[in-house]
Scaffold this motif. Structure first.
Motif, mmCIF file in Angstrom:
data_model
loop_
_atom_site.group_PDB
_atom_site.id
_atom_site.type_symbol
_atom_site.label_atom_id
_atom_site.label_comp_id
_atom_site.label_asym_id
_atom_site.label_seq_id
_atom_site.Cartn_x
_atom_site.Cartn_y
_atom_site.Cartn_z
ATOM 1 N N THR A 68 -3.573 -8.514 -3.711
ATOM 2 C CA THR A 68 -3.789 -7.602 -2.592
ATOM 3 C C THR A 68 -3.915 -6.175 -3.116
ATOM 4 O O THR A 68 -3.703 -5.927 -4.301
ATOM 5 N N GLU A 69 -4.254 -5.249 -2.233
ATOM 6 C CA GLU A 69 -4.388 -3.818 -2.521
ATOM 7 C C GLU A 69 -5.682 -3.530 -3.288
ATOM 8 O O GLU A 69 -5.884 -3.994 -4.407
ATOM 9 N N HIS A 106 -4.142 7.410 -2.016
ATOM 10 C CA HIS A 106 -3.631 6.696 -0.844
ATOM 11 C C HIS A 106 -2.924 7.602 0.157
ATOM 12 O O HIS A 106 -2.990 7.360 1.363
#
Length: 227
Positions: A68-69, A106
């Motif tokens: 993920t990410e 982010h």
């Protein structure tokens, strides 16, 4: 080079999903796409939650390995597949510059560009009323400050954010910066140096960029038709 295809779970309206899809297409990495429609809440299904308990996309599956990410996914793909080194340089100092941006990304570029899009496009669509003008203005001002930092801290006098060649830092950044365009807002209009950078990034990404952002262009036109 790994010949096994990558299965990617995504929604093309999602900025980090577009970044992963562009990277896969541009580098001709074998892959299949499984659409997870956020607007329908498909990321909350039992099947997808087993894959990613965080209920977020993008996600990839590769030879039984689930990741993920978007930042981690892009770096994994750049490492496992035989892609040009400029995407994620092996030389420690150059790689550190890419890591520096993606760590900052982010809570800065992504956070503030997404907030403006949510307030200006998504929430009015869901609630049937425009965003609070004062709150929207504050979000726009915070985004403007972030764009100033992006130019002063990262772009400087370089062609791309981390040097003379495009990297995953540019890819992640451009997909976020494009997002407010869905509401008809060009957040780089007061930043000629960043506009030139955007043009260089778009040229480097070619048709992959245009195809991935088609949904935003359509959303922009739909928004404009309501005015």
């Amino acid at each position: 080079m790994s010949s096994a295809p990558v299965k990617v779970y995504l929604d093309i309206l999602s900025q980090p999903c577009r970044a992963v899809l562009i990277f896969l297409r541009l580098n001709r990495i074998p892959h299949t796409v499984q659409t997870v429609a956020l607007r329908r809440g498909e990321q909350k299904s039992a099947e997808f939650t087993r894959l990613n308990p965080m209920q977020k996309i993008p996600v990839i599956e590769h030879k039984g390995f689930v990741l993920t990410e978007s930042d981690a996914i892009l770096k994994y793909l750049a490492t496992v597949y035989n892609v040009p080194e400029h995407w994620y340089p092996r030389e420690p100092l150059r790689r550190a510059r890419v890591d520096e941006y993606t760590a900052w990304h982010h809570t800065n570029t992504r956070l503030h560009a997404a907030r403006v899009f949510i307030m200006e496009v998504l929430m009015p669509s869901m609630l049937g009323r425009p965003a609070d003008p004062a709150k929207l203005q504050k979000a726009v001002e915070e985004l403007e400050q972030t764009m100033q930092k992006l130019e002063e801290m990262f772009l400087k006098r370089q062609a791309f954010l981390c040097g003379d060649d495009i990297s995953i830092a540019d890819l992640l950044a451009i997909c976020e910066i494009m997002q407010p365009l869905g509401g008809g807002r060009d957040i780089l209009k007061n930043h000629p140096n960043l506009q030139s950078w955007r043009s260089r990034v778009q040229a480097a990404l070619g048709e992959s960029f245009i195809e991935a952002h088609g949904i935003l262009y359509r959303l922009r036109d739909k928004t404009a038709s309501r005015l």
